[in-house]
Write an enzyme that holds these catalytic residues in place. Structure first.
Site, PDB file in Angstrom:
ATOM      1  N   HIS A  59      18.009 -63.132 -76.004  1.00  0.00           N
ATOM      2  CA  HIS A  59      18.738 -63.976 -75.056  1.00  0.00           C
ATOM      3  C   HIS A  59      17.723 -64.635 -74.133  1.00  0.00           C
ATOM      4  O   HIS A  59      16.655 -64.071 -73.847  1.00  0.00           O
ATOM      5  CB  HIS A  59      19.703 -63.142 -74.223  1.00  0.00           C
ATOM      6  CG  HIS A  59      20.887 -62.643 -74.980  1.00  0.00           C
ATOM      7  ND1 HIS A  59      22.076 -62.349 -74.366  1.00  0.00           N
ATOM      8  CD2 HIS A  59      21.079 -62.376 -76.298  1.00  0.00           C
ATOM      9  CE1 HIS A  59      22.947 -61.928 -75.259  1.00  0.00           C
ATOM     10  NE2 HIS A  59      22.363 -61.925 -76.444  1.00  0.00           N
ATOM     11  N   GLU A  61      17.578 -64.979 -70.961  1.00  0.00           N
ATOM     12  CA  GLU A  61      17.205 -64.201 -69.784  1.00  0.00           C
ATOM     13  C   GLU A  61      16.175 -63.133 -70.113  1.00  0.00           C
ATOM     14  O   GLU A  61      15.181 -62.973 -69.398  1.00  0.00           O
ATOM     15  CB  GLU A  61      18.440 -63.513 -69.171  1.00  0.00           C
ATOM     16  CG  GLU A  61      19.530 -64.449 -68.753  1.00  0.00           C
ATOM     17  CD  GLU A  61      20.624 -64.645 -69.795  1.00  0.00           C
ATOM     18  OE1 GLU A  61      21.792 -64.761 -69.392  1.00  0.00           O
ATOM     19  OE2 GLU A  61      20.303 -64.693 -71.004  1.00  0.00           O
ATOM     20  N   CYS A  89      25.281 -61.717 -69.645  1.00  0.00           N
ATOM     21  CA  CYS A  89      26.083 -60.674 -70.288  1.00  0.00           C
ATOM     22  C   CYS A  89      25.637 -59.309 -69.752  1.00  0.00           C
ATOM     23  O   CYS A  89      24.713 -59.218 -68.936  1.00  0.00           O
ATOM     24  CB  CYS A  89      25.885 -60.744 -71.806  1.00  0.00           C
ATOM     25  SG  CYS A  89      24.225 -60.247 -72.350  1.00  0.00           S
ATOM     26  N   CYS A  92      21.870 -58.570 -70.360  1.00  0.00           N
ATOM     27  CA  CYS A  92      20.975 -59.349 -69.508  1.00  0.00           C
ATOM     28  C   CYS A  92      21.110 -58.950 -68.039  1.00  0.00           C
ATOM     29  O   CYS A  92      20.108 -58.880 -67.323  1.00  0.00           O
ATOM     30  CB  CYS A  92      21.238 -60.837 -69.706  1.00  0.00           C
ATOM     31  SG  CYS A  92      20.789 -61.380 -71.383  1.00  0.00           S
TER      32      CYS A  92
END
Length: 156
Positions: A59, A61, A89, A92
């Site tokens: 991801h 992040e 999410c 993260c």
């Protein structure tokens, strides 16, 4: 601790995060982009790479936090701000807490999986050892539009 940036600074950083999000489209990844800011300077900028790498943790992040930690020279990012186009999410948000990020800025909320206030609030949980300050809704229309267009195209 973290800078006290103006709304204009947030918009500049979000524009960079949006550029990263658009880069994810080149490899059919969900268009989410993130930048890490320290002392007013972007020190890391990444976008989703799950489809590109086959890595479920790739991801924007997480990738940006990894890069920022290398720049800073340690894992504690308490003097950093993470700017991301979509509400993080649970994975993260947990990474933000574990990295001791000082501040979170995000654009679009995620009512289905957001863990920074929408579905869960991991970044401000009283049971965790760190709380992350946050600014919500920066360029949310543009961030949300990019995601809506991506998913509409996939449904066609």
């Amino acid at each position: 601790m973290t800078d006290d940036p103006s709304h204009d600074d947030h918009l500049v950083w979000m524009a960079q995060a949006l550029d990263e999000a658009r880069a994810a489209l080149a490899h059919d990844d969900v268009p989410v982009g993130a930048v890490v800011v320290r002392n007013g300077e972007v020190i890391a900028a990444r976008h989703n790479e799950r489809e590109l790498t086959g890595d479920p943790t790739a991801h924007a992040e997480v990738l940006a936090l990894r890069d920022a930690a290398q720049v800073v020279g340690h894992w504690r990012l308490d003097d950093c701000t993470l700017v991301v186009t979509l509400e993080p999410c649970a994975m993260c948000a947990g990474a933000l807490v574990n990295a001791r990020v000082g501040h979170l800025v995000y654009g679009a909320t995620d009512p289905k999986a957001g863990a920074a206030g929408s579905c869960f609030d991991l970044v401000d949980s009283p049971v965790l050892n760190h709380r992350v300050g946050r600014t919500v809704g920066v360029a949310d229309d543009e961030c949300g539009r990019l995601l809506r267009e991506f998913f509409a195209a996939r449904r066609r």
